[in-house]
Design an enzyme around this catalytic site. Structure first.
Site, PDB file in Angstrom:
ATOM      1  N   VAL A  34     -18.861  -1.081  -2.504  1.00 30.52           N
ATOM      2  CA  VAL A  34     -18.038  -2.206  -2.967  1.00 30.52           C
ATOM      3  C   VAL A  34     -16.655  -2.037  -2.323  1.00 30.52           C
ATOM      4  O   VAL A  34     -16.107  -0.921  -2.304  1.00 30.52           O
ATOM      5  CB  VAL A  34     -17.941  -2.213  -4.512  1.00 30.52           C
ATOM      6  CG1 VAL A  34     -16.955  -3.277  -4.993  1.00 30.52           C
ATOM      7  CG2 VAL A  34     -19.327  -2.448  -5.113  1.00 30.52           C
ATOM      8  N   GLU A  39     -30.306   8.900  -3.814  1.00 27.83           N
ATOM      9  CA  GLU A  39     -29.572  10.164  -3.726  1.00 27.83           C
ATOM     10  C   GLU A  39     -28.091   9.841  -3.783  1.00 27.83           C
ATOM     11  O   GLU A  39     -27.666   8.823  -3.245  1.00 27.83           O
ATOM     12  CB  GLU A  39     -29.824  10.854  -2.372  1.00 27.83           C
ATOM     13  CG  GLU A  39     -31.166  11.483  -2.229  1.00 27.83           C
ATOM     14  CD  GLU A  39     -31.838  11.019  -0.950  1.00 27.83           C
ATOM     15  OE1 GLU A  39     -31.140  10.504  -0.052  1.00 27.83           O
ATOM     16  OE2 GLU A  39     -33.068  11.148  -0.867  1.00 27.83           O
ATOM     17  N   TYR A  91     -25.001   4.355 -11.924  1.00 31.15           N
ATOM     18  CA  TYR A  91     -26.468   4.428 -11.948  1.00 31.15           C
ATOM     19  C   TYR A  91     -26.980   4.762 -13.352  1.00 31.15           C
ATOM     20  O   TYR A  91     -27.991   4.219 -13.801  1.00 31.15           O
ATOM     21  CB  TYR A  91     -26.964   5.455 -10.922  1.00 31.15           C
ATOM     22  CG  TYR A  91     -26.615   5.088  -9.489  1.00 31.15           C
ATOM     23  CD1 TYR A  91     -26.770   3.776  -9.023  1.00 31.15           C
ATOM     24  CD2 TYR A  91     -26.118   6.033  -8.600  1.00 31.15           C
ATOM     25  CE1 TYR A  91     -26.438   3.437  -7.721  1.00 31.15           C
ATOM     26  CE2 TYR A  91     -25.785   5.696  -7.293  1.00 31.15           C
ATOM     27  CZ  TYR A  91     -25.942   4.399  -6.868  1.00 31.15           C
ATOM     28  OH  TYR A  91     -25.614   4.065  -5.577  1.00 31.15           O
TER      29      TYR A  91
HETATM   30  C1  LIG Z   1     -19.540   3.489  -6.738  1.00 33.25           C
HETATM   31  C2  LIG Z   1     -19.154   2.016  -6.496  1.00 33.25           C
HETATM   32  C3  LIG Z   1     -20.286   1.327  -5.742  1.00 33.25           C
HETATM   33  C4  LIG Z   1     -18.945   1.345  -7.872  1.00 33.25           C
HETATM   34  O1  LIG Z   1     -18.785  -0.049  -7.673  1.00 33.25           O
HETATM   35  P1  LIG Z   1     -17.960  -0.947  -8.720  1.00 33.25           P
HETATM   36  O2  LIG Z   1     -18.204  -2.367  -8.380  1.00 33.25           O
HETATM   37  O3  LIG Z   1     -16.563  -0.503  -8.784  1.00 33.25           O
HETATM   38  O4  LIG Z   1     -18.683  -0.579 -10.105  1.00 33.25           O
HETATM   39  P2  LIG Z   1     -18.743  -1.481 -11.425  1.00 33.25           P
HETATM   40  O5  LIG Z   1     -17.436  -2.141 -11.643  1.00 33.25           O
HETATM   41  O6  LIG Z   1     -19.956  -2.353 -11.362  1.00 33.25           O
HETATM   42  O7  LIG Z   1     -18.929  -0.368 -12.532  1.00 33.25           O
HETATM   43  C5  LIG Z   1     -20.145  -0.168 -13.250  1.00 33.25           C
HETATM   44  C6  LIG Z   1     -20.056   1.148 -13.984  1.00 33.25           C
HETATM   45  O8  LIG Z   1     -19.962   2.210 -13.046  1.00 33.25           O
HETATM   46  C7  LIG Z   1     -19.094   3.231 -13.568  1.00 33.25           C
HETATM   47  N1  LIG Z   1     -17.936   3.367 -12.684  1.00 33.25           N
HETATM   48  C8  LIG Z   1     -17.614   2.598 -11.621  1.00 33.25           C
HETATM   49  N2  LIG Z   1     -16.522   3.063 -11.005  1.00 33.25           N
HETATM   50  C9  LIG Z   1     -16.135   4.156 -11.706  1.00 33.25           C
HETATM   51  C10 LIG Z   1     -15.080   5.080 -11.544  1.00 33.25           C
HETATM   52  N3  LIG Z   1     -14.181   4.975 -10.548  1.00 33.25           N
HETATM   53  N4  LIG Z   1     -14.998   6.107 -12.433  1.00 33.25           N
HETATM   54  C11 LIG Z   1     -15.868   6.227 -13.428  1.00 33.25           C
HETATM   55  N5  LIG Z   1     -16.923   5.369 -13.636  1.00 33.25           N
HETATM   56  C12 LIG Z   1     -17.047   4.364 -12.772  1.00 33.25           C
HETATM   57  C13 LIG Z   1     -18.703   2.796 -14.949  1.00 33.25           C
HETATM   58  O9  LIG Z   1     -19.691   3.310 -15.842  1.00 33.25           O
HETATM   59  C14 LIG Z   1     -18.837   1.296 -14.859  1.00 33.25           C
HETATM   60  O10 LIG Z   1     -19.091   0.692 -16.082  1.00 33.25           O
HETATM   61  P3  LIG Z   1     -17.847   0.181 -16.990  1.00 33.25           P
HETATM   62  O11 LIG Z   1     -17.078  -0.778 -16.134  1.00 33.25           O
HETATM   63  O12 LIG Z   1     -18.521  -0.449 -18.164  1.00 33.25           O
HETATM   64  O13 LIG Z   1     -17.037   1.405 -17.306  1.00 33.25           O
HETATM   65  C15 LIG Z   1     -17.812   1.929  -5.713  1.00 33.25           C
HETATM   66  O14 LIG Z   1     -16.855   2.772  -6.312  1.00 33.25           O
HETATM   67  C16 LIG Z   1     -17.924   2.302  -4.242  1.00 33.25           C
HETATM   68  O15 LIG Z   1     -18.222   1.476  -3.388  1.00 33.25           O
HETATM   69  N6  LIG Z   1     -17.697   3.603  -3.912  1.00 33.25           N
HETATM   70  C17 LIG Z   1     -17.754   4.075  -2.523  1.00 33.25           C
HETATM   71  C18 LIG Z   1     -19.168   4.083  -1.981  1.00 33.25           C
HETATM   72  C19 LIG Z   1     -20.125   4.853  -2.862  1.00 33.25           C
HETATM   73  O16 LIG Z   1     -19.795   5.897  -3.395  1.00 33.25           O
HETATM   74  N7  LIG Z   1     -21.354   4.330  -2.984  1.00 33.25           N
HETATM   75  C20 LIG Z   1     -22.421   4.967  -3.722  1.00 33.25           C
HETATM   76  C21 LIG Z   1     -23.275   5.715  -2.759  1.00 33.25           C
HETATM   77  S1  LIG Z   1     -24.664   6.489  -3.578  1.00 33.25           S
END
Ligand SMILES: CC(C)(COP(=O)(O)OP(=O)(O)OC[C@H]1O[C@@H](n2cnc3c(N)ncnc32)[C@H](O)[C@@H]1OP(=O)(O)O)[C@@H](O)C(=O)NCCC(=O)NCCS
Length: 142
Positions: free
Chosen positions: A69, A101, A113
């Site tokens: 994201v 993974e 997840y």
């Molecule tokens: C991981 C990632 C995909 C999360 O995307 P996002 O759109 O921000 O996530 P969401 O807003 O849908 O969050 C859903 C849930 O994830 C968890 N979450 C997301 N970001 C978080 C953070 N920075 N710290 C803790 N929990 C987090 C929470 O449980 C959240 O639920 P909540 O909003 O009710 O607390 C994003 O941070 C990203 O792109 N990271 C870099 C790439 C990556 O790590 N990809 C995964 C590879 S396996």
């Protein structure tokens, strides 16, 4: 809005390719679109791409390969919505299991997840090129 990547839209492909630089394993969008078993979902807001999810259909499993994201769009439910779209696809094709993974240090992704119903079922020590362990997570579908 979550939908499948429009392969005929070069700007969209480029946007996903740029985001893929932040993926755990960088990949080529064109290569993936050429695979019959690969799918890329995008979260789009008008012309803007806020995130993507890449997955492969493998027998009765679906493998989540990458999810990114864009930084300005994080913590707004985009990642969760992309995973929900994947799970809807997996159910529709009658898959038994969704697998992924994730880096041990990636607490944000692991929390996402878990929220989507995945559980940890193992690890791969030093799986990534920099020596970090991979955590294996899966979700069994009814
Ligand atoms: C991981 C990632 C995909 C999360 O995307 P996002 O759109 O921000 O996530 P969401 O807003 O849908 O969050 C859903 C849930 O994830 C968890 N979450 C997301 N970001 C978080 C953070 N920075 N710290 C803790 N929990 C987090 C929470 O449980 C959240 O639920 P909540 O909003 O009710 O607390 C994003 O941070 C990203 O792109 N990271 C870099 C790439 C990556 O790590 N990809 C995964 C590879 S396996």
């Amino acid at each position: 809005m979550i939908r499948l990547l429009d392969a005929a839209a070069p700007a969209e492909r480029e946007a996903v390719q740029a985001l893929a630089a932040e993926a755990a394993s960088p990949f080529d969008v064109g290569d993936e679109l050429a695979r019959a078993f690969a799918r890329i979902w995008v979260a789009s807001a008008g012309e803007r791409v806020d995130g993507f999810l890449l997955a492969w259909d493998v027998a009765d499993e679906v493998h989540l390969l990458d999810l990114v994201v864009a930084r300005p769009a994080r913590r707004a439910g985009v990642g969760f919505a992309l995973v929900e779209a994947l799970l809807a696809h997996a159910r529709e094709r009658g898959a038994r299991l969704v697998l992924l993974e994730v880096r041990r240090s990636n607490a944000a992704a692991q929390a996402l997840y878990r929220k989507a119903g995945f559980v940890t079922d193992g690890e791969r020590p030093a799986y990534y090129a920099d020596g970090e362990d991979a955590i294996l997570m899966q979700k069994t579908l009814a």
